[in-house]
Enzyme design. Sequence first.
Site, PDB file in Angstrom:
ATOM      1  N   SER A 267       0.739  -1.339  -0.024  1.00 58.74           N
ATOM      2  CA  SER A 267       0.020  -0.063   0.008  1.00 58.74           C
ATOM      3  C   SER A 267       0.827   1.284   0.046  1.00 58.74           C
ATOM      4  O   SER A 267       2.034   1.039   0.523  1.00 58.74           O
ATOM      5  CB  SER A 267      -0.852  -0.054   1.315  1.00 58.74           C
ATOM      6  OG  SER A 267      -1.640   1.290   1.277  1.00 58.74           O
TER       7      SER A 267
ATOM      8  N   TYR B  92      -1.128  -0.810  10.547  1.00 59.31           N
ATOM      9  CA  TYR B  92      -1.367  -0.991   8.976  1.00 59.31           C
ATOM     10  C   TYR B  92       0.062  -0.599   8.199  1.00 59.31           C
ATOM     11  O   TYR B  92       0.274  -1.329   7.454  1.00 59.31           O
ATOM     12  CB  TYR B  92      -2.835  -0.304   8.709  1.00 59.31           C
ATOM     13  CG  TYR B  92      -3.022  -0.732   7.207  1.00 59.31           C
ATOM     14  CD1 TYR B  92      -3.499  -1.906   6.898  1.00 59.31           C
ATOM     15  CD2 TYR B  92      -2.923   0.361   6.338  1.00 59.31           C
ATOM     16  CE1 TYR B  92      -4.000  -2.088   5.406  1.00 59.31           C
ATOM     17  CE2 TYR B  92      -3.283   0.140   4.800  1.00 59.31           C
ATOM     18  CZ  TYR B  92      -3.622  -1.014   4.484  1.00 59.31           C
ATOM     19  OH  TYR B  92      -3.996  -1.349   3.138  1.00 59.31           O
TER      20      TYR B  92
END
Length: 256
Positions: A113, A126
């Site tokens: 990501s 995350y």
Amino acid sequence: MKDSMIYRGLTLLGFLTLSHLVLSQSCKLLKGFRVHVLSRWWRKDLKKYGGWAVNNVGITFARKSTPFLSTPDLDKKLSDIVNCNMLSVLQMTRIVLPGMILRKKGVIINLSSEAGSRPYPYKTVYSCTKGFVDYFSRALNAECQRKGVTVQCVMPLLVSTNLTENMKTNILVKTAEDFTREALNTVGLTNRTSGCLSHAIQSYLLDKILPDALLSSSLLPPPDEEDQSKLGETTQPKNQREESQLPAVLRQREKS
């Protein structure tokens, strides 16, 4: 005389610095043009890579930002996100890599990501798990590329999937299908990519607008306190198409 030499030295230093900046940015733009624009017409033959593996499962604590210790049921959710975002990538790679090395060909695509490109406060865990995927992919590619195996890390921004609650698409947010088609065009051209032209431009601008010094400073405002009671809800993946449609589109490309 001495002042004149200092002035000339500073002028030369400024010219060399400016030339370095222009050349480095020009190289980035040319590489981006080749990877995301020319690849639409000069596609790689994906069949030559033989076997494929796509690690694209991912979860997060919540869509909204939250401080690390404000996450409810933190102990369980830490285990969940580490197992899903990190351990699953390691275990799947351990399973498929020996056969690829034996055949001397294969591709492993790991979905990271943009949040993994650097630390993002209030998305701390995350961000770190996705950063792990990025570093693991780059290191493993260096180990395996001489053996005929390509390991690519894809680092998208916003894609409309279950993970992002199927948010409305626009010029910045891609559908999973559109993103996957563009991402597959980058295989063989780069081992680390944002996946599509729109996300590559956004990533470039974010790097300039939000430098690491700002993200690491106390100037970054915390999330609203009134939202804390709603934070920490884990978004669980319903299937392995959480962040993209890579396997489905890949099968379509192989048949064509």
